[in-house]
Structure formats: C-alpha cells, structure tokens
Design a protein around this motif. Structure first.
Motif, mmCIF file in Angstrom:
data_model
loop_
_atom_site.group_PDB
_atom_site.id
_atom_site.type_symbol
_atom_site.label_atom_id
_atom_site.label_comp_id
_atom_site.label_asym_id
_atom_site.label_seq_id
_atom_site.Cartn_x
_atom_site.Cartn_y
_atom_site.Cartn_z
ATOM 1 N N GLU A 27 -7.200 0.986 4.861
ATOM 2 C CA GLU A 27 -5.967 0.813 4.099
ATOM 3 C C GLU A 27 -6.063 1.258 2.640
ATOM 4 O O GLU A 27 -5.169 1.981 2.169
ATOM 5 C CB GLU A 27 -5.516 -0.646 4.171
ATOM 6 C CG GLU A 27 -4.181 -0.869 3.515
ATOM 7 C CD GLU A 27 -3.720 -2.311 3.617
ATOM 8 O OE1 GLU A 27 -2.597 -2.574 3.182
ATOM 9 O OE2 GLU A 27 -4.488 -3.163 4.103
ATOM 10 N N PRO A 28 -7.107 0.896 1.873
ATOM 11 C CA PRO A 28 -7.157 1.366 0.483
ATOM 12 C C PRO A 28 -7.215 2.888 0.364
ATOM 13 O O PRO A 28 -6.570 3.471 -0.510
ATOM 14 C CB PRO A 28 -8.426 0.735 -0.085
ATOM 15 C CG PRO A 28 -8.729 -0.404 0.800
ATOM 16 C CD PRO A 28 -8.210 -0.036 2.152
ATOM 17 N N SER A 77 -9.768 -4.452 -3.591
ATOM 18 C CA SER A 77 -10.695 -4.043 -2.536
ATOM 19 C C SER A 77 -12.129 -4.319 -2.964
ATOM 20 O O SER A 77 -12.424 -4.491 -4.138
ATOM 21 C CB SER A 77 -10.510 -2.565 -2.191
ATOM 22 O OG SER A 77 -11.013 -1.762 -3.218
ATOM 23 N N ARG A 78 -13.004 -4.317 -1.988
ATOM 24 C CA ARG A 78 -14.412 -4.568 -2.257
ATOM 25 C C ARG A 78 -15.224 -3.290 -2.175
ATOM 26 O O ARG A 78 -16.407 -3.318 -1.886
ATOM 27 C CB ARG A 78 -14.931 -5.581 -1.254
ATOM 28 C CG ARG A 78 -14.235 -6.919 -1.374
ATOM 29 C CD ARG A 78 -14.770 -7.892 -0.390
ATOM 30 N NE ARG A 78 -16.230 -7.965 -0.540
ATOM 31 C CZ ARG A 78 -16.996 -8.748 0.171
ATOM 32 N NH1 ARG A 78 -16.477 -9.527 1.074
ATOM 33 N NH2 ARG A 78 -18.298 -8.762 -0.012
ATOM 34 N N ARG A 79 -14.593 -2.191 -2.430
ATOM 35 C CA ARG A 79 -15.267 -0.903 -2.345
ATOM 36 C C ARG A 79 -15.627 -0.398 -3.736
ATOM 37 O O ARG A 79 -15.059 -0.819 -4.731
ATOM 38 C CB ARG A 79 -14.374 0.092 -1.629
ATOM 39 C CG ARG A 79 -14.183 -0.253 -0.166
ATOM 40 C CD ARG A 79 -13.170 0.672 0.445
ATOM 41 N NE ARG A 79 -13.153 0.638 1.885
ATOM 42 C CZ ARG A 79 -12.597 -0.316 2.597
ATOM 43 N NH1 ARG A 79 -12.038 -1.339 2.017
ATOM 44 N NH2 ARG A 79 -12.600 -0.262 3.911
ATOM 45 N N PRO A 82 -12.990 3.091 -5.732
ATOM 46 C CA PRO A 82 -11.864 2.999 -6.671
ATOM 47 C C PRO A 82 -12.291 2.893 -8.132
ATOM 48 O O PRO A 82 -11.559 3.328 -9.020
ATOM 49 C CB PRO A 82 -11.110 1.741 -6.230
ATOM 50 C CG PRO A 82 -11.450 1.559 -4.808
ATOM 51 C CD PRO A 82 -12.868 2.039 -4.698
ATOM 52 N N VAL A 83 -13.474 2.351 -8.382
ATOM 53 C CA VAL A 83 -13.965 2.281 -9.759
ATOM 54 C C VAL A 83 -14.202 3.689 -10.297
ATOM 55 O O VAL A 83 -13.817 4.019 -11.426
ATOM 56 C CB VAL A 83 -15.257 1.433 -9.834
ATOM 57 C CG1 VAL A 83 -15.813 1.419 -11.230
ATOM 58 C CG2 VAL A 83 -14.998 0.026 -9.328
ATOM 59 N N ALA A 126 -12.726 10.994 -1.196
ATOM 60 C CA ALA A 126 -13.344 11.542 0.012
ATOM 61 C C ALA A 126 -14.657 10.831 0.342
ATOM 62 O O ALA A 126 -14.924 10.528 1.511
ATOM 63 C CB ALA A 126 -13.585 13.041 -0.164
ATOM 64 N N VAL A 127 -15.450 10.537 -0.670
ATOM 65 C CA VAL A 127 -16.706 9.816 -0.429
ATOM 66 C C VAL A 127 -16.418 8.402 0.076
ATOM 67 O O VAL A 127 -17.049 7.922 1.025
ATOM 68 C CB VAL A 127 -17.568 9.795 -1.713
ATOM 69 C CG1 VAL A 127 -18.720 8.820 -1.591
ATOM 70 C CG2 VAL A 127 -18.090 11.189 -2.013
ATOM 71 N N GLY A 128 -15.448 7.734 -0.527
ATOM 72 C CA GLY A 128 -15.074 6.396 -0.066
ATOM 73 C C GLY A 128 -14.526 6.399 1.344
ATOM 74 O O GLY A 128 -14.806 5.493 2.136
ATOM 75 N N THR A 129 -13.761 7.418 1.687
ATOM 76 C CA THR A 129 -13.241 7.540 3.051
ATOM 77 C C THR A 129 -14.371 7.769 4.035
ATOM 78 O O THR A 129 -14.395 7.182 5.119
ATOM 79 C CB THR A 129 -12.229 8.696 3.126
ATOM 80 O OG1 THR A 129 -11.175 8.447 2.200
ATOM 81 C CG2 THR A 129 -11.653 8.833 4.511
ATOM 82 N N PHE A 130 -15.331 8.603 3.655
ATOM 83 C CA PHE A 130 -16.473 8.847 4.533
ATOM 84 C C PHE A 130 -17.260 7.569 4.768
ATOM 85 O O PHE A 130 -17.646 7.271 5.896
ATOM 86 C CB PHE A 130 -17.371 9.935 3.930
ATOM 87 C CG PHE A 130 -18.564 10.254 4.772
ATOM 88 C CD1 PHE A 130 -18.434 11.012 5.914
ATOM 89 C CD2 PHE A 130 -19.818 9.766 4.431
ATOM 90 C CE1 PHE A 130 -19.532 11.302 6.708
ATOM 91 C CE2 PHE A 130 -20.918 10.048 5.207
ATOM 92 C CZ PHE A 130 -20.776 10.819 6.355
ATOM 93 N N TRP A 131 -17.473 6.776 3.704
ATOM 94 C CA TRP A 131 -18.207 5.519 3.873
ATOM 95 C C TRP A 131 -17.452 4.543 4.770
ATOM 96 O O TRP A 131 -18.047 3.880 5.615
ATOM 97 C CB TRP A 131 -18.463 4.870 2.522
ATOM 98 C CG TRP A 131 -19.529 5.525 1.707
ATOM 99 C CD1 TRP A 131 -20.499 6.398 2.127
ATOM 100 C CD2 TRP A 131 -19.723 5.365 0.308
ATOM 101 N NE1 TRP A 131 -21.268 6.792 1.071
ATOM 102 C CE2 TRP A 131 -20.832 6.169 -0.066
ATOM 103 C CE3 TRP A 131 -19.078 4.635 -0.663
ATOM 104 C CZ2 TRP A 131 -21.283 6.241 -1.358
ATOM 105 C CZ3 TRP A 131 -19.549 4.713 -1.962
ATOM 106 C CH2 TRP A 131 -20.636 5.497 -2.299
#
Length: 142
Positions: A27-28, A77-79, A82-83, A126-131
């Motif tokens: 979702e994020p 979020s806990r990712r 986004p930072v 893209a990196v966050g989506t991959f993770w």
C-alpha cells in the motif's frame, strides 16, 4: 512531453519506477507511485516552458504536496524508503525556496538538482518496492 533525449530517458525511468510500484508494491508504495505519476503528468501540463528564470509556482506546490504525502508515509509506515524519498523531495523543495528568496543559483544547477532529486525519489521508491515484493515472496504470500 519531454523534448530532449535526457527528458525521454528520465520519463522512461519515472514510468518504469511508478509502474513497478503500482504492480508489485504494498500500500505505501502504491500510494507513492500513483501520486508521483499523477504529479509528473500534472507538472508536464502546468510548467511554463518560456519562463525558465522565474519561480514556477505550480511546480513548487506539486513538489510541496508530494513532500507532505511522503512525510505522512514516513510517519505511518515502518519502511525505510520513505525517509530517503523525503530527503530527495526536500532537496527539490529547497531548490524552489532558494529560487524564491532570490539566492539565484545558476539556472542549470537548479534544474539539475530538481531533476536528480526526482530520480532519487523514484530510485528509493523502486528499492522499497523491491524489498516489499521480496518480503512477500519470502513469506509465501506471492
């Protein structure tokens, strides 16, 4: 639409990053990918191509809105991505503020910073989506 080869290459990266986030992200990532693609298309419509040296208020408000959404995603979020996306987006907003306060950086440096910060946001998305995608695959959810 992007008239130069560099604009077209940037458009390919932007569309690919947002499509990847919308297809494989949680979702994020989907929120950020959808909002960034809408903001990119809106910026193509409202940018003043003939007014290169003055403040482009519409683009500034789009960047500020995107920064606000990324701050909210960072908060909720806990990712980690986004930072990083907030940091790159804040670089773009700071460039606009420098132009507004008449600090007058060289215009080529201003546009390079704005464009590179956009690529930084897309890269972190893209990196966050991959993770997120790999975490779902490891958990057996995909």
């Amino acid at each position: 639409m992007p008239e130069t080869i560099f604009g077209q290459i940037g458009a390919v990266f932007m569309i690919a990053g947002c499509a990847f986030a919308l297809l494989k992200g949680d979702e994020p990532e989907r929120i950020a990918g959808g909002l960034f693609s809408i903001a990119w298309f809106a910026s193509l419509l409202i940018q003043g191509d003939g007014d290169l040296y003055n403040v482009q208020w519409g683009i500034f408000y789009l960047d500020l809105t995107m920064l606000t959404v990324l701050v909210a995603l960072t908060w909720k979020s806990r990712r980690a991505w986004p930072v990083w996306a907030c940091a790159f987006q804040l670089l773009a907003v700071t460039g606009h503020i420098m132009n507004m306060t008449d600090m007058r950086p060289p215009i080529a440096a201003f546009y390079a910073a704005i464009n590179l910060s956009g690529l930084g946001v897309i890269a972190s998305l893209a990196v966050g989506t991959f993770w997120a995608w790999q975490d779902r695959r490891a958990a057996g959810l995909e």
